[in-house]
Design a protein around this motif. Sequence first.
Motif, PDB file in Angstrom:
ATOM      1  N   GLY A   1       1.858   3.491   6.995  1.00  0.00           N
ATOM      2  CA  GLY A   1       1.636   2.240   7.716  1.00  0.00           C
ATOM      3  C   GLY A   1       0.177   1.861   7.818  1.00  0.00           C
ATOM      4  O   GLY A   1      -0.196   1.077   8.692  1.00  0.00           O
ATOM      5  N   THR A   2      -0.656   2.363   6.930  1.00  0.00           N
ATOM      6  CA  THR A   2      -2.088   2.088   7.036  1.00  0.00           C
ATOM      7  C   THR A   2      -2.414   0.642   6.692  1.00  0.00           C
ATOM      8  O   THR A   2      -1.629  -0.063   6.045  1.00  0.00           O
ATOM      9  N   CYS A   3      -3.591   0.244   7.105  1.00  0.00           N
ATOM     10  CA  CYS A   3      -4.087  -1.099   6.799  1.00  0.00           C
ATOM     11  C   CYS A   3      -4.083  -1.352   5.296  1.00  0.00           C
ATOM     12  O   CYS A   3      -3.606  -2.400   4.837  1.00  0.00           O
ATOM     13  N   LEU A   4      -4.577  -0.406   4.515  1.00  0.00           N
ATOM     14  CA  LEU A   4      -4.649  -0.590   3.071  1.00  0.00           C
ATOM     15  C   LEU A   4      -3.260  -0.760   2.470  1.00  0.00           C
ATOM     16  O   LEU A   4      -3.010  -1.686   1.680  1.00  0.00           O
ATOM     17  N   ARG A   5      -2.336   0.109   2.833  1.00  0.00           N
ATOM     18  CA  ARG A   5      -1.003   0.040   2.245  1.00  0.00           C
ATOM     19  C   ARG A   5      -0.261  -1.220   2.692  1.00  0.00           C
ATOM     20  O   ARG A   5       0.509  -1.805   1.919  1.00  0.00           O
ATOM     21  N   ARG A   6      -0.498  -1.689   3.900  1.00  0.00           N
ATOM     22  CA  ARG A   6       0.126  -2.951   4.334  1.00  0.00           C
ATOM     23  C   ARG A   6      -0.361  -4.111   3.484  1.00  0.00           C
ATOM     24  O   ARG A   6       0.429  -4.966   3.058  1.00  0.00           O
ATOM     25  N   HIS A   7      -1.677  -4.153   3.231  1.00  0.00           N
ATOM     26  CA  HIS A   7      -2.200  -5.240   2.392  1.00  0.00           C
ATOM     27  C   HIS A   7      -1.601  -5.187   0.987  1.00  0.00           C
ATOM     28  O   HIS A   7      -1.227  -6.221   0.416  1.00  0.00           O
ATOM     29  N   VAL A   8      -1.513  -3.978   0.428  1.00  0.00           N
ATOM     30  CA  VAL A   8      -0.949  -3.832  -0.918  1.00  0.00           C
ATOM     31  C   VAL A   8       0.502  -4.287  -0.946  1.00  0.00           C
ATOM     32  O   VAL A   8       0.926  -5.046  -1.840  1.00  0.00           O
ATOM     33  N   HIS A   9       1.286  -3.861   0.030  1.00  0.00           N
ATOM     34  CA  HIS A   9       2.714  -4.187   0.031  1.00  0.00           C
ATOM     35  C   HIS A   9       2.961  -5.669   0.324  1.00  0.00           C
ATOM     36  O   HIS A   9       3.869  -6.281  -0.255  1.00  0.00           O
ATOM     37  N   ASP A  10       2.169  -6.257   1.225  1.00  0.00           N
ATOM     38  CA  ASP A  10       2.328  -7.689   1.509  1.00  0.00           C
ATOM     39  C   ASP A  10       2.061  -8.513   0.248  1.00  0.00           C
ATOM     40  O   ASP A  10       2.745  -9.510  -0.017  1.00  0.00           O
ATOM     41  N   TYR A  11       1.078  -8.085  -0.514  1.00  0.00           N
ATOM     42  CA  TYR A  11       0.755  -8.811  -1.744  1.00  0.00           C
ATOM     43  C   TYR A  11       1.841  -8.615  -2.795  1.00  0.00           C
ATOM     44  O   TYR A  11       2.300  -9.573  -3.423  1.00  0.00           O
ATOM     45  N   LEU A  12       2.264  -7.375  -3.014  1.00  0.00           N
ATOM     46  CA  LEU A  12       3.247  -7.097  -4.058  1.00  0.00           C
ATOM     47  C   LEU A  12       4.597  -7.733  -3.762  1.00  0.00           C
ATOM     48  O   LEU A  12       5.301  -8.178  -4.674  1.00  0.00           O
ATOM     49  N   THR A  13       4.987  -7.772  -2.505  1.00  0.00           N
ATOM     50  CA  THR A  13       6.323  -8.274  -2.168  1.00  0.00           C
ATOM     51  C   THR A  13       6.360  -9.779  -1.935  1.00  0.00           C
ATOM     52  O   THR A  13       7.340 -10.442  -2.273  1.00  0.00           O
ATOM     53  N   ALA A  14       5.285 -10.334  -1.357  1.00  0.00           N
ATOM     54  CA  ALA A  14       5.306 -11.750  -0.975  1.00  0.00           C
ATOM     55  C   ALA A  14       4.168 -12.553  -1.573  1.00  0.00           C
ATOM     56  O   ALA A  14       4.101 -13.775  -1.352  1.00  0.00           O
TER      57      ALA A  14
END
Length: 486
Positions: free
Chosen positions: A452-465
């Motif tokens: 749930g880190t800041c970095l992984r949230r940014h990566v996942h938000d970009y890849l999914t949406a």
Amino acid sequence: MNVWNRTLTAVAAGAALAGALQVPATAAAPALSWQECGGGLECAKLTVPIDWKRPGGAKTRVDTARMPARDPARKLGSIVVNTGGGATIQPVRSMPAVVSELTTWFDVILIDPRGLGDKGSDSLVECPVPQPGIAGLVMAPGEAGWRAQAEANAAYDASCREAMGPAYAGLTSWQVAHDLDALRAALGEPKLRYLGNSYGTVYGQAYLELFPAKVGRMVLDGIPDHTQPSLERWLTNYARTQEQQLTRFRDWCRAGCALGGDDAIKVFDDLLARVRRAPLPAGGQTVNERAFLVAVTEGLTPPAWPRLAAALRKAADGDATDLAKLRPLPPERPAYTQGAMLCHDFMPEPPGYRDFLAMESRLRAAAPRIGWVQGRYQVGRCVGMGGGPAYPPHPLRAGSAPPVLLAIGDTDANTPHLGAEHLAGRLPKARVVRHGDGHAAYLMQGAAGLNGTCLRRHVHDYLTAGTLPPSGARCPGDLVARIPRG
């Protein structure tokens, strides 16, 4: 440039770039036959031309593996992943948590570059002669040492050429980028969704230039800059970043480490002066100036900071035994082809000894304490090699590509953040997220269970949406915060 751990003449660079931009017609999408292969993976072989400029010519095979989406009915498609620095499938098989969170949304497709592959695969090429140690030009700094490193590199390269046979001619990132596009087509994806780490970002940079219209969403993390044609400038980015790393180590140590209240840079300076006068005792051996510089260079990777602090403390008290243990391990047997590809991509024409010495004098001026050592580290990889396939660094031309996400770590000296920033400047549509962690931060946070880190949230938000982080986005060093202080 390992995940798990150039000055070219204008004529040569221009000719290479002209060849690089000659994109062949896309071949028909090859079929993939997925078979269970253990560890929750399904494996398949991708058949591709040895040389994509001759798509009807001889073929080679590339290993791929699929980690299926958790809920196939709700998946968003496929994401192709290369973890860089060597094989991808084997490391993910042993540590699936590095990418398994992505199966919440995607089939995760792993691809190994040419010459590498899954354990026991006929795609995995073993070079009988190991590549010499990366510290060779530091430990033997004279012209005789240069010749010895060159001869050892040449023997390694020749053994890889013999072991790989005709497929050796395809050992560049230009070819791998075409393999990525063939995989995209075989998966039935209209655009490539890609996560590249470390050396995997070199394949991504090539794909951005060669297939900009086929780029969907792309994340590059731990980026070696392939857009800087000047070897000296490329090395200077390494040197300055490593010099900054010593300061970051000092700042980390101020909050508590084995050095107590002593300033880490002052301890370094004092020890360097001592080993210049006389080697330090280290059990049954000694540590001289060259061995000291290599040990500190190895210890400046953030996970090694506690060991470095303890070793410096002990050395300051007169025992350099633990410093000696920080020196890099001997070359692996068997060796693999990634070292040859790196030289084909980054240094197909290594400098001569005299030219390098002139360059090194300027590196010492730019990074006088420890950073200048990176010149010998990086050139030592490739001196003695040459005459093989080449895809040299050049200014990236990918203006029509959509926005991509670049993750740049403040404490990444493996692929220096100054080089990554240079790449970002070549991609005006790119969005950068800075973070306080080091190399391979996205993967290593996953391995540590920090999903749930800041970095992984940014990566996942970009890849999914497709949601890019705001301009100037910065994340903390979640892994650095967990480093024990000892």
